[in-house]
Design a protein around this motif. Sequence first.
Motif, PDB file in Angstrom:
ATOM      1  N   LEU A 133       2.931  -2.751 -25.202  1.00 42.79           N
ATOM      2  CA  LEU A 133       3.493  -3.753 -24.124  1.00 42.79           C
ATOM      3  C   LEU A 133       3.505  -5.387 -24.493  1.00 42.79           C
ATOM      4  N   HIS A 134       2.343  -5.462 -25.317  1.00 44.22           N
ATOM      5  CA  HIS A 134       1.706  -7.038 -25.286  1.00 44.22           C
ATOM      6  C   HIS A 134       2.382  -7.530 -26.680  1.00 44.22           C
ATOM      7  N   LEU A 135       3.178  -6.871 -27.482  1.00 38.50           N
ATOM      8  CA  LEU A 135       3.858  -7.220 -28.516  1.00 38.50           C
ATOM      9  C   LEU A 135       5.145  -8.144 -28.152  1.00 38.50           C
ATOM     10  N   ALA A 136       5.606  -7.951 -26.562  1.00 32.04           N
ATOM     11  CA  ALA A 136       6.570  -8.641 -26.303  1.00 32.04           C
ATOM     12  C   ALA A 136       6.293 -10.098 -26.141  1.00 32.04           C
ATOM     13  N   TRP A 137       5.068 -10.479 -25.770  1.00 35.39           N
ATOM     14  CA  TRP A 137       4.784 -12.014 -25.647  1.00 35.39           C
ATOM     15  C   TRP A 137       4.520 -12.258 -27.089  1.00 35.39           C
ATOM     16  N   GLN A 138       3.929 -11.607 -27.997  1.00 30.98           N
ATOM     17  CA  GLN A 138       3.797 -12.182 -29.346  1.00 30.98           C
ATOM     18  C   GLN A 138       5.206 -12.221 -29.851  1.00 30.98           C
ATOM     19  N   THR A 139       6.204 -11.593 -29.757  1.00 33.93           N
ATOM     20  CA  THR A 139       7.512 -11.872 -30.370  1.00 33.93           C
ATOM     21  C   THR A 139       8.289 -12.910 -29.791  1.00 33.93           C
ATOM     22  N   LEU A 140       8.142 -13.268 -28.447  1.00 32.68           N
ATOM     23  CA  LEU A 140       8.700 -14.373 -27.939  1.00 32.68           C
ATOM     24  C   LEU A 140       8.183 -15.646 -28.356  1.00 32.68           C
ATOM     25  N   ARG A 141       6.968 -15.587 -28.556  1.00 33.38           N
ATOM     26  CA  ARG A 141       6.290 -16.990 -29.080  1.00 33.38           C
ATOM     27  C   ARG A 141       6.253 -17.067 -30.495  1.00 33.38           C
ATOM     28  N   GLY A 142       6.796 -16.091 -31.233  1.00 35.37           N
ATOM     29  CA  GLY A 142       7.189 -15.912 -32.751  1.00 35.37           C
ATOM     30  C   GLY A 142       8.386 -16.815 -33.157  1.00 35.37           C
ATOM     31  N   THR A 143       9.027 -16.629 -34.294  1.00 35.59           N
ATOM     32  CA  THR A 143      10.063 -17.087 -34.926  1.00 35.59           C
ATOM     33  C   THR A 143      11.122 -16.444 -34.404  1.00 35.59           C
ATOM     34  N   PRO A 144      12.441 -17.276 -34.201  1.00 35.21           N
ATOM     35  CA  PRO A 144      13.729 -16.659 -33.834  1.00 35.21           C
ATOM     36  C   PRO A 144      14.089 -15.291 -34.733  1.00 35.21           C
ATOM     37  N   GLY A 145      14.435 -14.215 -34.198  1.00 34.44           N
ATOM     38  CA  GLY A 145      14.522 -13.040 -34.824  1.00 34.44           C
ATOM     39  C   GLY A 145      13.387 -11.885 -34.760  1.00 34.44           C
ATOM     40  N   SER A 146      12.246 -12.412 -34.378  1.00 34.81           N
ATOM     41  CA  SER A 146      11.066 -11.482 -34.409  1.00 34.81           C
ATOM     42  C   SER A 146      11.220 -10.502 -33.403  1.00 34.81           C
ATOM     43  N   ALA A 147      12.088 -10.700 -32.372  1.00 32.25           N
ATOM     44  CA  ALA A 147      12.223  -9.603 -31.397  1.00 32.25           C
ATOM     45  C   ALA A 147      13.227  -8.543 -31.964  1.00 32.25           C
ATOM     46  N   ALA A 148      14.134  -8.800 -32.816  1.00 33.89           N
ATOM     47  CA  ALA A 148      15.126  -7.915 -33.522  1.00 33.89           C
ATOM     48  C   ALA A 148      14.197  -7.057 -34.533  1.00 33.89           C
ATOM     49  N   VAL A 149      13.201  -7.814 -35.089  1.00 33.46           N
ATOM     50  CA  VAL A 149      12.362  -7.084 -35.956  1.00 33.46           C
ATOM     51  C   VAL A 149      11.654  -6.046 -35.228  1.00 33.46           C
ATOM     52  N   LEU A 150      11.040  -6.205 -33.902  1.00 32.77           N
ATOM     53  CA  LEU A 150      10.211  -5.379 -33.315  1.00 32.77           C
ATOM     54  C   LEU A 150      11.127  -4.298 -32.718  1.00 32.77           C
ATOM     55  N   ASN A 151      12.349  -4.341 -32.411  1.00 28.72           N
ATOM     56  CA  ASN A 151      13.122  -3.504 -31.750  1.00 28.72           C
ATOM     57  C   ASN A 151      13.671  -2.374 -33.168  1.00 28.72           C
ATOM     58  N   ALA A 152      13.951  -2.906 -34.168  1.00 33.39           N
ATOM     59  CA  ALA A 152      14.264  -2.154 -35.300  1.00 33.39           C
ATOM     60  C   ALA A 152      13.107  -1.239 -35.821  1.00 33.39           C
ATOM     61  N   ALA A 153      11.947  -1.861 -35.660  1.00 29.15           N
ATOM     62  CA  ALA A 153      10.715  -0.943 -36.066  1.00 29.15           C
ATOM     63  C   ALA A 153      10.602   0.050 -35.127  1.00 29.15           C
ATOM     64  N   ASN A 154      10.637  -0.296 -33.759  1.00 25.70           N
ATOM     65  CA  ASN A 154      10.675   0.737 -32.728  1.00 25.70           C
ATOM     66  C   ASN A 154      11.388   1.938 -32.642  1.00 25.70           C
TER      67      ASN A 154
END
Length: 395
Positions: A313-334
Amino acid sequence: MAGDVQRVCVLGSTGSIGVSTLDVLSRHRGRFEVFALSAMNRIDDLAAQCREWQPRFAVVPDAARAVALRSLLGDAHTEVLETAGALAEIAAHPEVDVVMAAIVGAAGLRPCLAAARAGKRLLLANKEALVVGGGLLMRAVGEGGATLLPIDSEHSAIFQCLPDDPRSWRQRIDHIVLTASGGPFRMRDPSTLGDVTPEEACAHPNWVMGRKISVDSATMMNKALEVIEAHWLFDLPPEDIRVVVHPQSIIHSMVVCRDHSVLAQLGTPDMRVPIAYGLAFPERIVSGAEALDFAALSSLTFEEADACRYPGLHLAWQTLRGTPGSAAVLNAANEEAVAAFLAGTIGFDRIHGVNAETLQRVVPETGDAASIDALLALDARARRHAAAIVKGFSK
């Protein structure tokens, strides 16, 4: 508009959201017409839907499944499409009024963009479209003059609690609270989660969902993706999006106002409610869901989302504060990690490890989120790294 027949395109019609959408539509046949349906694998189910609804088009992913569907349909008047861009084509078709985007995963991004650019009413049940391409999709909605309505029960609840004028949201809101059921392992010792089977992970206590999203609910990754989705839908900074565990799934989410009053949307855990709301907005129509019986409610309880039990769950805030595209990386990995778990390749407790390690290895570069092609290339790169990590974790 009320009184006009609305032509509906259901992307992912054989999944749980698609089936629920058709159930709602069946209660309002004089108001809605099914224009197109699509499915990935359940060709028999898609054929049955086509025979009942007689859509103009049905879309499948390849020639083999197209042959199978045509054989099942016989002389039915539904045209079967199998081209790579067919989903985007029917989503943007000039005769379509409403697009239900219920395809699971990043594959839903292209048709969502097409529907948005064509100015459709886009009912978004595909959270990954915003997780992967949030900036692109919201820009397409604005430029195309589309109406974007969230179908996830949590985001629909927030939308229903917000003022009508989006310009006043930030003046009135302190923060929003997404509720989470806690999934099937809310009371289980985290040290035993390595023994979880796919059947156990898919046995959600409240909701009937597909296997992938059921696993996401068990890990709370679905809530992480919803946090990211809420950021884009409601233009909120990460710190103004919070999560609380609500095991009964009666309160679907809440808006906390500046004066600390709380607005909440309640209802039975039935996806037909937000689907009906999206189809008829701003009206309310019969959904088929059972009425909430307050006398039968023993209690409504709330718990903190335990970081030890739900580290994803806490990876959400990490990716939102990361570089653009971080959420796409998280989604692909998941997506890769969940597929590996469902295939029996890795244990349930390894899903988070795959996601976290992929985020460390794949850091988006400038321009990786600038276009759909760049995002999909980033998605492919993240999947390759995730697959390699899965291999290292394999049983």
